[in-house]
Design a protein around this motif. Structure first.
Motif, short mmCIF file in Angstrom:
data_model
loop_
_atom_site.label_atom_id
_atom_site.label_comp_id
_atom_site.label_asym_id
_atom_site.label_seq_id
_atom_site.Cartn_x
_atom_site.Cartn_y
_atom_site.Cartn_z
N PRO A 200 25.59 -67.68 77.28
CA PRO A 200 24.99 -67.80 75.95
C PRO A 200 23.80 -66.86 75.74
O PRO A 200 23.40 -66.63 74.61
CB PRO A 200 24.54 -69.26 75.89
CG PRO A 200 24.33 -69.64 77.31
CD PRO A 200 25.37 -68.90 78.09
N THR A 201 23.24 -66.34 76.81
CA THR A 201 22.04 -65.51 76.62
C THR A 201 22.28 -64.05 76.96
O THR A 201 21.35 -63.26 76.94
CB THR A 201 20.89 -66.03 77.51
OG1 THR A 201 21.30 -65.93 78.88
CG2 THR A 201 20.54 -67.45 77.18
N SER A 202 23.53 -63.68 77.23
CA SER A 202 23.73 -62.30 77.70
C SER A 202 23.48 -61.28 76.59
O SER A 202 23.27 -60.11 76.87
CB SER A 202 25.12 -62.13 78.29
OG SER A 202 26.07 -62.34 77.29
N ALA A 203 23.51 -61.73 75.32
CA ALA A 203 23.25 -60.77 74.24
C ALA A 203 21.81 -60.89 73.73
O ALA A 203 21.48 -60.32 72.70
CB ALA A 203 24.24 -61.00 73.10
N LEU A 204 20.97 -61.63 74.46
CA LEU A 204 19.62 -61.91 73.93
C LEU A 204 18.52 -61.26 74.77
O LEU A 204 18.70 -60.99 75.96
CB LEU A 204 19.39 -63.43 73.91
CG LEU A 204 20.43 -64.27 73.18
CD1 LEU A 204 19.98 -65.72 73.17
CD2 LEU A 204 20.67 -63.77 71.78
N ASP A 205 17.39 -61.05 74.16
CA ASP A 205 16.25 -60.49 74.89
C ASP A 205 15.57 -61.60 75.71
O ASP A 205 15.89 -62.78 75.55
CB ASP A 205 15.27 -59.83 73.91
CG ASP A 205 14.57 -60.85 73.04
OD1 ASP A 205 13.95 -61.77 73.60
OD2 ASP A 205 14.64 -60.74 71.81
N PRO A 206 14.65 -61.24 76.60
CA PRO A 206 14.07 -62.24 77.51
C PRO A 206 13.40 -63.41 76.80
O PRO A 206 13.53 -64.56 77.23
CB PRO A 206 13.03 -61.44 78.30
CG PRO A 206 13.50 -60.04 78.24
CD PRO A 206 14.20 -59.88 76.93
N ILE A 207 12.73 -63.16 75.69
CA ILE A 207 12.04 -64.26 75.01
C ILE A 207 13.05 -65.23 74.40
O ILE A 207 12.97 -66.45 74.57
CB ILE A 207 11.08 -63.72 73.93
CG1 ILE A 207 9.98 -62.92 74.63
CG2 ILE A 207 10.50 -64.85 73.11
CD1 ILE A 207 9.02 -62.27 73.69
N ALA A 208 14.05 -64.66 73.73
CA ALA A 208 15.09 -65.51 73.15
C ALA A 208 15.84 -66.25 74.25
O ALA A 208 16.20 -67.43 74.09
CB ALA A 208 16.07 -64.66 72.33
N THR A 209 16.03 -65.58 75.38
CA THR A 209 16.70 -66.22 76.52
C THR A 209 15.88 -67.41 77.00
O THR A 209 16.43 -68.50 77.24
CB THR A 209 16.85 -65.21 77.68
OG1 THR A 209 17.65 -64.11 77.20
CG2 THR A 209 17.53 -65.84 78.87
N ALA A 210 14.59 -67.21 77.11
CA ALA A 210 13.72 -68.31 77.58
C ALA A 210 13.82 -69.50 76.64
O ALA A 210 13.87 -70.65 77.08
CB ALA A 210 12.28 -67.82 77.68
#
Ligand SMILES: Nc1ncnc2c1ncn2[C@@H]1O[C@H](COP(=O)(O)OP(=O)(O)OP(=O)(O)O)[C@@H](O)[C@H]1O
Ligand SMILES: [Mg+2]
Lengths: 277, 312
Positions: A200-210
């Protein structure tokens, strides 16, 4: 009492350390995969997988690209049935009924098991309608119920504060990370028994991932979560159990701490130490 | 050191390639623009010729309100434009639901077998059948077979048949353009096929479907051949009964069975008269016909823009 504090109490009650009741089967297992094999036409992608999914815990699936993580995940809500030529053998038993979901009607299975995809895929509709979609599909008409559930799901997905004033605006106006959290809210609104997350986070930046990781940690006490991830730190951070897969086989399955500190199999060790994959 | 040498060796080369590419771009752009200019000026010439030729009639309000007449200066297009609008209503009312329905069926529901392939090939081929053949079909089937007569209904039906392939094909293409992950999102929530199509696929595909529909209708509006074949009148001095009435049930369908004429036929009729004054009328009618087509395209563009803003 605010939503938040209620939520916190709820969490403490159910968290493993303070939970006084002994685990019955229902308490411990949400599902069990038994000798599951899967074929895309002639290609076998899963080979006799056996795996237990703990109730209201996060189970992570890791492994090198092409090892069958997505294939296994998508078996849980029978996504493969959308395409001709796919075939299963074996069982995925849902508890407490102990029904093999491979034998159930796929549409019924998908009502009980929600899924979030790798790329955010909101519908071209308003934010509200996106989250309400699953309920609408189930025929829910009641306005109050709809808006309550939508709010709850958006809160669970840690998106409520950002979108509460623009619920009627198009979902395409949100950022990628917000869209992904919207997709999580959409999957949560019908209150599925199991939530499937495919990278779910592979397309997201680190902040969005967090943010996504935080919300998974928040909801883990109310939903059973299965997550596919390429990011081993992520698996270590958020999961309770980790399964390592290789070439369609399940190589090792253990509580996350154990798997990462004392892997039993050479393949697992090579993968998590970065020698392979 | 080695790096510096390498860039020395490759840099001039790269600039050469970039320059050559840029030259090719310029040449292609030049060719494109000249072709465009030729095409546009031809079109402009036709339009200007029509406007200049028809000007005396275009600026006369009677032209729009009068029935055709033996006297060129009193002849008007009221029966023609009313006829065109009514026929187009019937055409749209039949072709859009049928065409979109068939497109959805073929794309989403039809099993992949030889029957489907056969239907698909024939739908594509139908788009290339000359329109007069449709006219002959309608003459045989609707008029002699079903006894529908030379009415607005018959004309609407034949034009609907004529544009059905266009609508089917563009519906299918619009549906096929909807990304797989949108469908999977819907199915993942437990939606069945019909819910997925109705709630998510069709709304997302509507601007493509709309474009195809308008292209089809714009073709239908200028067709004379099949309508002449079914025997539309060329000289008609009354209007069909009004679709709306003041007493309940407020709408009536008698107009469907009324004789009629349409713009292209009216134009054709005036062009074929020997008196030069009628040619002025023909030019003016041509301008109006073109405006009607343009207006339809305008509506399509506006709708598309509007719908896109709604979903983005
Ligand atoms: N639709 C398909 N048809 C045929 N083979 C497929 C299909 N989808 C996947 N496969 C094959 O099945 C195997 C497992 O694929 P899967 O997508 O489950 O891998 P994955 O572990 O999710 O990989 P990644 O980490 O790259 O997403 C791969 O060998 C892949 O090539
Ligand atoms: Mg995958």
């Amino acid at each position: 009492m605010t939503q938040k504090s209620f939520h916190d109490q709820h969490v403490t009650q159910l968290s493993p350390k303070t939970e006084p009741t002994p685990n019955t089967q229902r308490e411990s297992l949400a599902a069990e995969v038994r000798k599951l094999s899967f074929w895309y036409g002639e290609t076998q992608a899963l080979k006799e997988i056996t795996l237990s999914i703990a109730y209201r815990k996060v189970t992570a699936l890791i492994g090198p690209s092409g090892c069958g993580k997505s294939t296994l995940l998508r078996s849980f809500n029978r996504m493969h049935d959308l395409y001709a030529g796919n075939r299963y053998s074996g069982e995925i038993c849902l508890f407490p009924e102990n029904h093999n979901l491979i034998d159930l009607d796929p549409f019924m299975v998908r009502l009980r098991i929600g899924m979030v995809f790798q790329k955010p895929n909101p519908f071209p509709k308003s934010i509200f309608e996106n989250v309400a979609a699953g309920l609408r599909i189930q025929g829910v008409q009641n306005k109050k119920l709809l808006s309550d559930r939508v709010e709850q799901a958006l809160r669970d997905a840690a998106l409520w504060e950002e979108v509460k004033d623009r619920l009627s605006q198009s979902a395409y106006g949100l950022s990628g990370g917000q869209q992904q959290r919207l997709c999580i809210a959409r999957a949560l609104a019908p209150q599925p028994e199991i939530l499937l997350l495919d990278e779910p986070t592979s397309a997201l930046d680190p902040i969005a991932t967090a943010k996504v990781e935080d919300l998974i940690t928040e909801i883990r006490h109310r939903f059973t979560v299965i997550i596919v991830t390429h990011n081993m730190q992520q698996a270590a951070r958020i999961s309770d159990f980790t399964a390592y897969m290789h070439l369609g086989k399940l190589i090792e399955f253990a509580p996350t701490g154990e798997l990462f500190t004392t892997p039993q199999e050479t393949l697992t060790r090579d993968y998590i130490t970065g020698r392979f994959g | 050191m080695v790096n510096a040498e390498m860039s020395q060796a490759t840099l001039p080369n790269l600039t050469g390639i970039v320059d050559a590419n840029r030259r090719t771009d310029l040449v292609m752009a030049g060719i494109g623009i000249s072709v465009l200019i030729v095409a546009m000026s031809l079109l402009a010439a036709v339009v200007i010729d029509l406007i200049v030729g028809g000007w005396p009639r275009l600026i006369n309000p009677d032209f729009y309100l009068n029935f055709p007449s033996r006297h060129p200066l009193q002849a008007g297009i009221v029966s023609a434009w009313v006829g065109t609008i009514l026929v187009m209503l019937v055409t749209a009312g039949i072709a859009i639901p049928l065409g979109v329905g068939a497109g959805v069926y073929l794309e989403e529901y039809a099993a992949r077998n030889w029957i489907t392939d056969f239907i698909e090939i024939n739908v594509s081929n139908l788009a290339g059948v000359p329109s007069i053949i449709y006219g002959l079909l309608a003459l045989g089937l609707f008029i002699h077979g079903f006894g529908l007569g030379e009415t607005i209904l018959t004309a609407g039906l034949v034009l609907a048949l004529l544009i059905l392939p266009v609508i089917i094909v563009s519906t299918r293409e619009a549906i096929r353009g909807i990304p797989l992950d949108l469908r999977e999102a819907a199915y993942g929530l437990g939606a069945d096929k019909w819910q997925t199509v109705r709630l998510y696929v069709l709304p997302a595909a509507r601007s493509g479907i709309l474009t195809g529909t308008i292209v089809g209708l714009a073709r239908a509006i200028g067709e004379a051949a099949p309508v002449i074949t079914i025997g539309a009148l060329t000289f008609i001095a009354f209007l069909p009964p009004s679709p709306i009435q003041s007493s309940p049930p407020f709408i009536n369908f008698e107009w469907l069975e009324s004789p009629f004429t349409i713009m292209p036929i009216q134009m054709f009729n005036w062009v074929s008269r020997p008196q030069a004054e009628f040619h002025i009328n023909a030019a003016a009618a041509g301008v109006i016909l073109m405006l009607m087509t343009l207006a339809m395209n305008g509506i399509a563009i506006w709708l598309r823009y509007h719908l896109r803003r709604q979903i983005r």
